[in-house]
Write a protein that holds these residues in place. Structure first.
Motif, mmCIF file in Angstrom:
data_model
loop_
_atom_site.group_PDB
_atom_site.id
_atom_site.type_symbol
_atom_site.label_atom_id
_atom_site.label_comp_id
_atom_site.label_asym_id
_atom_site.label_seq_id
_atom_site.Cartn_x
_atom_site.Cartn_y
_atom_site.Cartn_z
ATOM 1 N N THR A 81 37.505 113.193 48.189
ATOM 2 C CA THR A 81 36.545 112.233 47.660
ATOM 3 C C THR A 81 35.464 111.948 48.697
ATOM 4 N N PRO A 82 34.272 111.563 48.227
ATOM 5 C CA PRO A 82 33.193 111.238 49.158
ATOM 6 C C PRO A 82 33.561 110.062 50.043
ATOM 7 N N PRO A 83 33.099 110.041 51.268
ATOM 8 C CA PRO A 83 32.282 111.080 51.879
ATOM 9 C C PRO A 83 33.149 112.288 52.236
ATOM 10 N N LEU A 84 32.673 113.464 51.859
ATOM 11 C CA LEU A 84 33.449 114.680 52.078
ATOM 12 C C LEU A 84 33.429 115.065 53.558
ATOM 13 N N PRO A 85 34.552 115.564 54.057
ATOM 14 C CA PRO A 85 34.590 116.023 55.442
ATOM 15 C C PRO A 85 33.812 117.330 55.575
ATOM 16 N N SER A 86 33.567 117.736 56.808
ATOM 17 C CA SER A 86 32.884 119.017 57.015
ATOM 18 C C SER A 86 33.863 120.176 57.010
ATOM 19 N N ALA A 87 35.168 119.887 57.241
ATOM 20 C CA ALA A 87 36.165 120.953 57.264
ATOM 21 C C ALA A 87 37.510 120.422 56.784
ATOM 22 N N VAL A 88 38.273 121.301 56.139
ATOM 23 C CA VAL A 88 39.612 120.983 55.670
ATOM 24 C C VAL A 88 40.507 122.176 55.972
ATOM 25 N N ASP A 89 41.675 121.902 56.563
ATOM 26 C CA ASP A 89 42.673 122.931 56.817
ATOM 27 C C ASP A 89 43.833 122.703 55.862
ATOM 28 N N VAL A 90 44.240 123.752 55.155
ATOM 29 C CA VAL A 90 45.337 123.649 54.202
ATOM 30 C C VAL A 90 46.355 124.722 54.531
ATOM 31 N N GLU A 91 47.628 124.323 54.572
ATOM 32 C CA GLU A 91 48.702 125.291 54.765
ATOM 33 C C GLU A 91 49.574 125.293 53.513
ATOM 34 N N LEU A 92 49.814 126.482 52.998
ATOM 35 C CA LEU A 92 50.622 126.635 51.792
ATOM 36 C C LEU A 92 52.038 127.062 52.170
ATOM 37 N N THR A 93 52.943 126.878 51.243
ATOM 38 C CA THR A 93 54.302 127.366 51.394
ATOM 39 C C THR A 93 54.643 128.152 50.130
ATOM 40 N N VAL A 94 55.907 128.407 49.882
ATOM 41 C CA VAL A 94 56.309 129.269 48.772
ATOM 42 C C VAL A 94 55.626 128.890 47.467
ATOM 43 N N SER A 95 55.665 127.608 47.104
ATOM 44 C CA SER A 95 55.138 127.238 45.789
ATOM 45 C C SER A 95 54.409 125.902 45.751
ATOM 46 N N ARG A 96 53.894 125.467 46.912
ATOM 47 C CA ARG A 96 53.167 124.200 46.949
ATOM 48 C C ARG A 96 52.315 124.133 48.206
ATOM 49 N N ILE A 97 51.507 123.074 48.282
ATOM 50 C CA ILE A 97 50.736 122.802 49.490
ATOM 51 C C ILE A 97 51.699 122.174 50.484
ATOM 52 N N LEU A 98 51.807 122.784 51.651
ATOM 53 C CA LEU A 98 52.690 122.255 52.685
ATOM 54 C C LEU A 98 52.005 121.117 53.424
ATOM 55 N N THR A 99 50.789 121.382 53.911
ATOM 56 C CA THR A 99 50.041 120.348 54.624
ATOM 57 C C THR A 99 48.571 120.472 54.297
ATOM 58 N N ASP A 100 47.885 119.379 54.452
ATOM 59 C CA ASP A 100 46.429 119.413 54.414
ATOM 60 C C ASP A 100 45.958 118.506 55.530
ATOM 61 N N SER A 101 44.951 118.958 56.218
ATOM 62 C CA SER A 101 44.425 118.207 57.354
ATOM 63 C C SER A 101 42.954 117.954 57.115
#
Length: 160
Positions: A115-135
């Motif tokens: 949601t706004p204000p949007l960041p300039s970068a997002v790191d996402v780590e996936l696992t077998v069947s879901r999002i593991l982490t988001d930074s």
């Protein structure tokens, strides 16, 4: 090749890089280990969304946008297990973004809402069947446009 021509080519290449990586773009870094989606490629969709509608979306409704994208779809990509893929997305002028990962058998969180204000970068780590982490780094406050009224200070606690 003369130094003058080489210098112009270097300057032109730098200009292209600045435009490609310029402000107003969201850097999206997606890490998908080898076992992601049981080793099968999967789709990622980046869409403009209304947060209220986002909360009620069904997986099948989002998945249908891969074959028939509407105006809300800003980017689609195929993700390959065992890779780190980087994307640049130009966010819409206003509104929230949903990053959806279409796993074969989702088990848990398969979408991320920004949601706004949007960041300039997002790191996402996936696992077998879901999002593991988001930074998502904390947003840096932007300066008010010239002519905008000043933002009032937060109230001070009693006795301060």
């Amino acid at each position: 090749m003369t130094g003058r021509v080489y210098g112009r080519m270097t300057l032109a290449a730098a200009a292209v890089l600045l435009v490609a990586c310029g402000p107003g773009k969201l850097r999206l870094n997606v890490k998908s280990p080898p076992g992601t989606n049981l080793g099968r490629p999967l789709y990622m969709l980046v869409r403009q969304v209304d947060p209220k509608q986002y909360a009620n979306e069904e997986y099948s409704e989002v998945a249908s946008k891969v074959g028939s994208p509407d105006k809300s779809v800003l980017q689609t990509a195929v993700l390959y297990p065992g890779t780190i893929q980087r994307f640049q997305v130009r966010p819409p002028e206003e509104g929230a973004l949903a990053v959806s990962f279409l796993f074969t058998a989702p088990d848990g969180n398969w979408q991320l809402l920004l949601t706004p204000p949007l960041p300039s970068a997002v790191d996402v780590e996936l696992t077998v069947s879901r999002i593991l982490t988001d930074s998502v780094p904390p947003a840096i406050p932007s300066q008010a446009p010239s002519g905008a009224p000043p933002v009032p200070e937060a109230p001070k606690p009693p006795g301060a």
